[in-house]
Design a protein around this motif. Sequence first.
Motif, PDB file in Angstrom:
ATOM      1  N   LYS A   1      53.105  -5.782  56.755  1.00 56.49           N
ATOM      2  CA  LYS A   1      52.886  -5.146  55.301  1.00 56.49           C
ATOM      3  C   LYS A   1      52.533  -6.197  54.385  1.00 56.49           C
ATOM      4  O   LYS A   1      51.760  -5.340  53.369  1.00 56.49           O
ATOM      5  CB  LYS A   1      54.222  -5.619  54.960  1.00 56.49           C
ATOM      6  CG  LYS A   1      55.017  -5.241  53.194  1.00 56.49           C
ATOM      7  CD  LYS A   1      56.338  -5.663  52.882  1.00 56.49           C
ATOM      8  CE  LYS A   1      56.245  -4.656  51.163  1.00 56.49           C
ATOM      9  NZ  LYS A   1      55.441  -4.560  51.106  1.00 56.49           N
ATOM     10  N   GLU A   2      52.103  -7.121  54.611  1.00 54.21           N
ATOM     11  CA  GLU A   2      50.583  -7.738  53.265  1.00 54.21           C
ATOM     12  C   GLU A   2      49.696  -7.015  53.861  1.00 54.21           C
ATOM     13  O   GLU A   2      48.494  -7.031  52.998  1.00 54.21           O
ATOM     14  CB  GLU A   2      50.826  -9.606  53.746  1.00 54.21           C
ATOM     15  CG  GLU A   2      51.890 -10.075  53.177  1.00 54.21           C
ATOM     16  CD  GLU A   2      53.211 -10.347  54.100  1.00 54.21           C
ATOM     17  OE1 GLU A   2      52.908  -9.272  55.742  1.00 54.21           O
ATOM     18  OE2 GLU A   2      54.444 -10.334  53.828  1.00 54.21           O
TER      19      GLU A   2
ATOM     20  N   LEU B   1      48.948  -4.625  54.663  1.00 52.12           N
ATOM     21  CA  LEU B   1      48.053  -2.886  54.176  1.00 52.12           C
ATOM     22  C   LEU B   1      48.248  -2.517  52.524  1.00 52.12           C
ATOM     23  O   LEU B   1      47.634  -1.656  52.226  1.00 52.12           O
ATOM     24  CB  LEU B   1      49.782  -1.543  54.926  1.00 52.12           C
ATOM     25  CG  LEU B   1      49.725  -1.453  56.304  1.00 52.12           C
ATOM     26  CD1 LEU B   1      51.454  -1.326  56.987  1.00 52.12           C
ATOM     27  CD2 LEU B   1      48.807  -0.809  56.047  1.00 52.12           C
ATOM     28  N   ASP B   2      48.798  -4.138  52.117  1.00 46.44           N
ATOM     29  CA  ASP B   2      49.036  -3.698  50.893  1.00 46.44           C
ATOM     30  C   ASP B   2      47.927  -4.215  50.365  1.00 46.44           C
ATOM     31  O   ASP B   2      47.642  -3.858  48.768  1.00 46.44           O
ATOM     32  CB  ASP B   2      50.264  -4.426  50.276  1.00 46.44           C
ATOM     33  CG  ASP B   2      51.231  -4.306  50.277  1.00 46.44           C
ATOM     34  OD1 ASP B   2      51.685  -3.215  50.823  1.00 46.44           O
ATOM     35  OD2 ASP B   2      52.573  -4.966  50.236  1.00 46.44           O
ATOM     36  N   TYR B   3      47.216  -5.148  50.523  1.00 49.97           N
ATOM     37  CA  TYR B   3      45.565  -5.343  50.637  1.00 49.97           C
ATOM     38  C   TYR B   3      44.893  -4.807  50.881  1.00 49.97           C
ATOM     39  O   TYR B   3      43.470  -3.537  49.653  1.00 49.97           O
ATOM     40  CB  TYR B   3      45.468  -7.242  51.101  1.00 49.97           C
ATOM     41  CG  TYR B   3      44.323  -7.293  50.410  1.00 49.97           C
ATOM     42  CD1 TYR B   3      44.870  -8.303  49.050  1.00 49.97           C
ATOM     43  CD2 TYR B   3      43.244  -7.369  51.029  1.00 49.97           C
ATOM     44  CE1 TYR B   3      43.816  -8.931  48.700  1.00 49.97           C
ATOM     45  CE2 TYR B   3      41.981  -8.445  50.127  1.00 49.97           C
ATOM     46  CZ  TYR B   3      41.818  -8.860  48.948  1.00 49.97           C
ATOM     47  OH  TYR B   3      41.197  -9.794  48.335  1.00 49.97           O
TER      48      TYR B   3
ATOM     49  N   PRO C   1      44.835  -1.107  51.328  1.00 46.99           N
ATOM     50  CA  PRO C   1      45.781   0.582  51.331  1.00 46.99           C
ATOM     51  C   PRO C   1      45.114   1.520  52.138  1.00 46.99           C
ATOM     52  O   PRO C   1      46.115   2.706  52.653  1.00 46.99           O
ATOM     53  CB  PRO C   1      45.877   0.997  49.872  1.00 46.99           C
ATOM     54  CG  PRO C   1      44.728  -0.397  49.629  1.00 46.99           C
ATOM     55  CD  PRO C   1      44.487  -0.767  49.614  1.00 46.99           C
TER      56      PRO C   1
ATOM     57  N   LEU D   1      58.635  -0.114  58.147  1.00 45.49           N
ATOM     58  CA  LEU D   1      57.443  -0.165  58.022  1.00 45.49           C
ATOM     59  C   LEU D   1      56.496   1.478  57.391  1.00 45.49           C
ATOM     60  O   LEU D   1      55.717   1.649  57.215  1.00 45.49           O
ATOM     61  CB  LEU D   1      56.629  -1.258  58.416  1.00 45.49           C
ATOM     62  CG  LEU D   1      56.543  -2.382  57.702  1.00 45.49           C
ATOM     63  CD1 LEU D   1      55.738  -3.515  58.845  1.00 45.49           C
ATOM     64  CD2 LEU D   1      56.470  -2.801  56.758  1.00 45.49           C
TER      65      LEU D   1
ATOM     66  N   GLN E   1      57.562   3.706  55.342  1.00 45.76           N
ATOM     67  CA  GLN E   1      57.224   3.227  53.613  1.00 45.76           C
ATOM     68  C   GLN E   1      55.881   2.939  53.680  1.00 45.76           C
ATOM     69  O   GLN E   1      54.904   3.736  52.793  1.00 45.76           O
ATOM     70  CB  GLN E   1      57.005   1.458  53.257  1.00 45.76           C
ATOM     71  CG  GLN E   1      57.130   0.891  52.285  1.00 45.76           C
ATOM     72  CD  GLN E   1      57.157  -0.657  52.439  1.00 45.76           C
ATOM     73  OE1 GLN E   1      57.404  -1.389  52.924  1.00 45.76           O
ATOM     74  NE2 GLN E   1      57.190  -1.071  51.251  1.00 45.76           N
ATOM     75  N   TYR E   2      55.098   3.197  55.462  1.00 47.35           N
ATOM     76  CA  TYR E   2      53.412   3.543  54.448  1.00 47.35           C
ATOM     77  C   TYR E   2      52.621   4.579  56.019  1.00 47.35           C
ATOM     78  O   TYR E   2      52.951   4.362  56.960  1.00 47.35           O
ATOM     79  CB  TYR E   2      52.915   2.290  55.129  1.00 47.35           C
ATOM     80  CG  TYR E   2      52.801   1.076  54.671  1.00 47.35           C
ATOM     81  CD1 TYR E   2      52.326   0.690  53.607  1.00 47.35           C
ATOM     82  CD2 TYR E   2      53.698   0.418  54.263  1.00 47.35           C
ATOM     83  CE1 TYR E   2      52.631  -0.438  52.783  1.00 47.35           C
ATOM     84  CE2 TYR E   2      54.109  -0.382  54.006  1.00 47.35           C
ATOM     85  CZ  TYR E   2      52.736  -0.909  52.424  1.00 47.35           C
ATOM     86  OH  TYR E   2      53.273  -1.988  51.769  1.00 47.35           O
TER      87      TYR E   2
END
Length: 170
Positions: free
Chosen positions: A20-21, A23-25, A27, A88, A91-92
């Motif tokens: 998650k972290e 993918l957030d960093y 995108p 996830l 979400q993604y």
Amino acid sequence: PSKSRDVWGWKEPNTHILIKEILDYYPGLKYVHVLRNGLDMVFSDNQQQLQNWGWIFGIYPSKQDNYEETIERRLDYWIQSTDRILALQKQYPEGVYLLNFSTLCSQPAIQVKQLLAFCDIAVPEEELIALASLPQDNGSSNRFKNFDLSFLAEDKIRFVQQMGFDLDIR
């Protein structure tokens, strides 16, 4: 003109803990989660992920656990970590791909084609054929059939089946 682009990856089973972290960093990152049959996994000798990360899901294996408790904790870890990946993926949707290892081995051409499409990678047909010849089952599939699973809860067995694994046990 051909368009060149860097494509790289890694195989690190613990990636799912921080994905998650990541993918957030990043995108635009594409994460492929290879899912093996949870019932086969509970009988694997490699239980390092459960030892390292079980606490994240409230699972605390102990040397005092009996056989049934040990197997149940292992399956609980597989279920909860898989549930996390499914969340996830929602979400993604463009960033998380769940690849069923058993299906990859039984239908390699279809699965490789879908995987490449997810990664937005086009390859010539001859490369696709070569890639489809690579997936191999190392003999660990269906190892669960050698063990008594009667003590496991039906909903846990059902979850493994819902993830696309043919169990043929009950």
